[in-house]
Design a protein around this motif. Structure first.
Motif, short mmCIF file in Angstrom:
data_model
loop_
_atom_site.label_atom_id
_atom_site.label_comp_id
_atom_site.label_asym_id
_atom_site.label_seq_id
_atom_site.Cartn_x
_atom_site.Cartn_y
_atom_site.Cartn_z
N ALA A 64 75.13 68.03 62.23
CA ALA A 64 76.36 67.25 62.14
C ALA A 64 77.58 68.15 62.04
N GLU A 123 70.45 66.89 54.95
CA GLU A 123 70.12 65.47 54.96
C GLU A 123 68.64 65.35 55.35
N HIS A 172 76.41 69.37 58.12
CA HIS A 172 75.06 69.32 57.55
C HIS A 172 74.00 69.43 58.64
N HIS A 222 69.05 66.16 63.57
CA HIS A 222 70.37 66.39 64.15
C HIS A 222 71.14 67.44 63.36
N GLU A 253 75.61 65.16 65.77
CA GLU A 253 76.36 64.07 65.17
C GLU A 253 77.78 64.55 64.91
CO CO Z 1 73.67 63.13 59.50
#
Ligand code: CO
Length: 136
Positions: free
Chosen positions: A9, A128, A78, A7, A54
């Motif tokens: 973010a 991440e 991120h 994802h 996200e």
């Molecule tokens: Co995240």
């Protein structure tokens, strides 16, 4: 092995308000909003094909997301890379000199195992890592 972008973010001031905006943009409904007290965030995910977006809002005082927004404004916060074996990925990246924020996996959204790399080691990008077994 890094398999894909799990994802991207985006740091927002108000996750509910932004969820309405992104619902219009993406023409899809978000999943439920989840609060991660240990991370001091509220998050909402939009599934988009094989990946997700996200939205992340900081909660409480002195939270890192609010500080991020104070400094840089709302925006991309991120990227999350999906790996099969998170401890193995962390030891590989540690050995390669990447500064790790989390030396051991912690619990992220949806009960997943995650860890963050420091942006100073990734050209300013907070990264991440999330562990996802092949079956999922
Ligand atoms: Co995240």
């Amino acid at each position: 092995m890094v398999r894909k972008i799990n994802h991207i973010a985006i740091a927002v001031k108000d996750v509910e308000a932004s969820a309405k905006l992104f619902k219009m943009l993406l023409e899809t409904d978000p999943g439920h909003t989840e609060t991660l007290p240990a991370e001091r965030v509220k998050v909402s995910f939009f599934k988009l094909g094989d990946t997700k977006i996200e939205l992340v809002e900081g909660i409480g005082s002195e939270n890192p997301t609010a500080k991020f927004i104070e400094k840089r404004g709302e925006g991309i916060h991120h990227i999350c890379l999906e790996v099969e074996d998170l401890p193995a990925a962390l030891s590989r990246l540690d050995a390669a000199g990447f500064p790790l924020i989390d030396k051991v996996p912690k619990t992220g959204a949806g009960g997943t195992r995650v860890a963050f790399l420091h942006p100073k080691g990734c050209n300013g990008v907070l990264v991440e890592l999330v562990e996802q077994s092949r079956k999922e």
